[in-house]
Design an enzyme around this catalytic site. Structure first.
Site, short mmCIF file in Angstrom:
data_model
loop_
_atom_site.label_atom_id
_atom_site.label_comp_id
_atom_site.label_asym_id
_atom_site.label_seq_id
_atom_site.Cartn_x
_atom_site.Cartn_y
_atom_site.Cartn_z
CB SER A 204 -0.93 0.00 1.21
OG SER A 204 -0.20 0.17 2.39
NE ARG A 208 -1.78 5.72 1.06
CZ ARG A 208 -1.17 4.84 1.85
NH1 ARG A 208 0.13 4.89 2.00
NH2 ARG A 208 -1.86 3.91 2.47
CG ASN A 212 -2.04 9.83 -4.80
OD1 ASN A 212 -2.96 10.61 -4.93
ND2 ASN A 212 -2.04 8.85 -3.93
#
Lengths: 283, 156
Positions: A204, A208, A212
């Site tokens: 994660s 992440r 993004n």
């Protein structure tokens, strides 16, 4: 890949999403391939960070600080506060690690603010076909960082709690019992429940940041793709409208993106601090 | 997108960068920062102490000033007394001198008067003698004689 101007938005975007690598990768995992652009830009940014902070560290004194020293001290104090807020032990590694992550990731992300075609066009002029300038849009970079953090989590867990303590944490909770037989029976259940979030941490963490920044870059590319046809664009009112729209939207997205790049660097840093303090604290 | 050697290289770069930051950057920046905060704390403490000392010194100065003022007032008082005394003394001396001068003037006047009286007496005697000689030069004439006597008497 063809060297001529990309004709459609699709080709343009695909062109921009291709790394500068030594050869075409075969399959998802291929350790004979290396992304030269990612390594180059992340190393340059590492040197920039290391050099600037080393300069600040060399000239730092306890007297009245200069402007640059002030700036560096601001960052250091900010990171130090974050670390002290969530970790109460003593660890010589954690704060410098957090500072490194914050600054390095921020610099990666800041490359996204450069016009998407600026460095690739310059590289094209120098004969380099593909160039991706944002290292954090390379899954290898984000995974490299999260795996390093993951290794540190395991290292400190074992160092502080011992191998037994670490394994017990993975197998003896959340379900606990006093009955030894039930305890053994519960091991697989507990392991399953604990190992998933444990392994999810590095994934994660890296996805992440990658997601993004990849999305941010994609928006910039889509906006850039609005005006692909050079001077012929300016022969129609629609072309002019697209140009204005591109400028306005790219400006807005860049402003918003300033927030995103800082926030993502901050999140990566804070989660690293939290994970590593959890690893070093007894429950 | 694929996972490749970049991952390993990036890990190495990352680890070197962390090591570098830990070894050469963090302590060199945080150390002076902590030292500065210590210095500022010491400075604030010194300022506080200085303030207290200043207040004490002010108090002491106030006391000294008050004493000095009192002494000055005392001295002025004394000086005034002294001046009054001196004026009184001078007045006394002047009065005495005046009296002395008056006395001596009176004495002089007395002397002069006595002197004048003496010379007058001498003149009278002389006149008497000259009158007598005049009378003696003439023959005794009672009428004339009595006239002369009257004249004499008027002259005296």
């Amino acid at each position: 890949m063809a060297a001529e101007e990309p004709s459609s938005a699709n080709e343009y975007i695909l062109h921009h999403l291709t790394f500068l690598s030594n050869k075409e990768p075969k399959g998802i995992v291929d350790f004979s391939v290396i992304h030269l652009d990612t390594v180059f830009f992340s190393s340059v940014l590492a040197l920039l960070f290391g050099g600037a902070f080393y300069f600040a560290a060399r000239t730092a004194n306890a007297g009245v600080p200069g402007k640059f020293q002030n700036f560096v001290e601001l960052l250091v104090e900010f990171v130090d506060t974050q670390v002290k807020d969530s970790f109460h032990g003593t660890n010589k590694l954690l704060a410098p690690l957090a500072l490194t992550i914050f600054c390095w990731v921020f610099l990666f992300n800041a490359m996204d603010i450069l016009p998407v075609d600026l460095l690739p066009a310059l590289a094209h002029g120098a004969g380099v076909e593909h160039l991706k300038v944002v290292p954090s849009t390379d899954l290898n970079t984000t995974f490299a960082m999260s795996l390093t953090v993951f290794v540190l989590i395991i290292y400190y867990s074992i160092k502080v709690k011992g191998l037994g303590g670490f394994l017990a944490e993975l197998t003896m909770q959340p379900f606990t019992t006093k009955n030894p037989v039930v305890k053994i029976l519960l091991i697989p259940v507990n392991l399953l429940l604990e190992i998933v979030p444990f392994l999810a941490r590095p994934i994660s963490l890296s996805l992440r940041l990658y997601g993004n920044l990849f999305a941010g870059e994609m928006i910039f590319l889509l906006l850039a793709a609005l005006t692909l046809h050079g001077a012929s664009q300016l022969s129609s009112a629609g072309g002019w409208a697209l140009l204005v729209a591109q400028f306005a939207l790219a400006f807005l997205w860049a402003v918003f993106h300033l927030l995103v790049i800082t926030l993502q660097a901050f999140i990566f840093m804070v989660l690293t601090i939290v994970y590593l303090s959890m690893a070093q604290e007894h429950h | 997108m694929n996972i490749n050697l970049t991952l390993i290289v990036q890990m190495l770069v990352f680890i070197v960068l962390i090591w570098f930051t830990m070894k050469f950057v963090w302590p060199m920046i945080l150390g002076p920062m902590e030292e500065r905060s210590r210095k500022i704390a010491a400075g604030l403490e010194a300022a506080e102490k200085g303030k207290q000392e200043l207040a004490q010194a002010n108090e002491r100065a106030e006391v000294v000033l008050r004493e000095a003022r009192e002494r000055a007032a005392h001295i002025i008082d004394q000086a005034q007394h002294r001046a009054n005394d001196m004026v009184e003394e001078a007045k006394g001396a002047a009065t005495a001198e005046g009296a002395r001068l008056l006395a001596s003037a009176k004495e002089q006047i007395g002397l002069e008067a006595a002197h004048a009286r003496d010379s007058l007496r001498r003149d009278v005697a002389q006149i008497a003698v000259s009158a007598a000689s005049k009378i003696l030069q003439r023959e005794i004439d009672p009428r004339t004689h009595s006239d002369l006597i009257d004249q004499l008497a008027a002259q005296i």
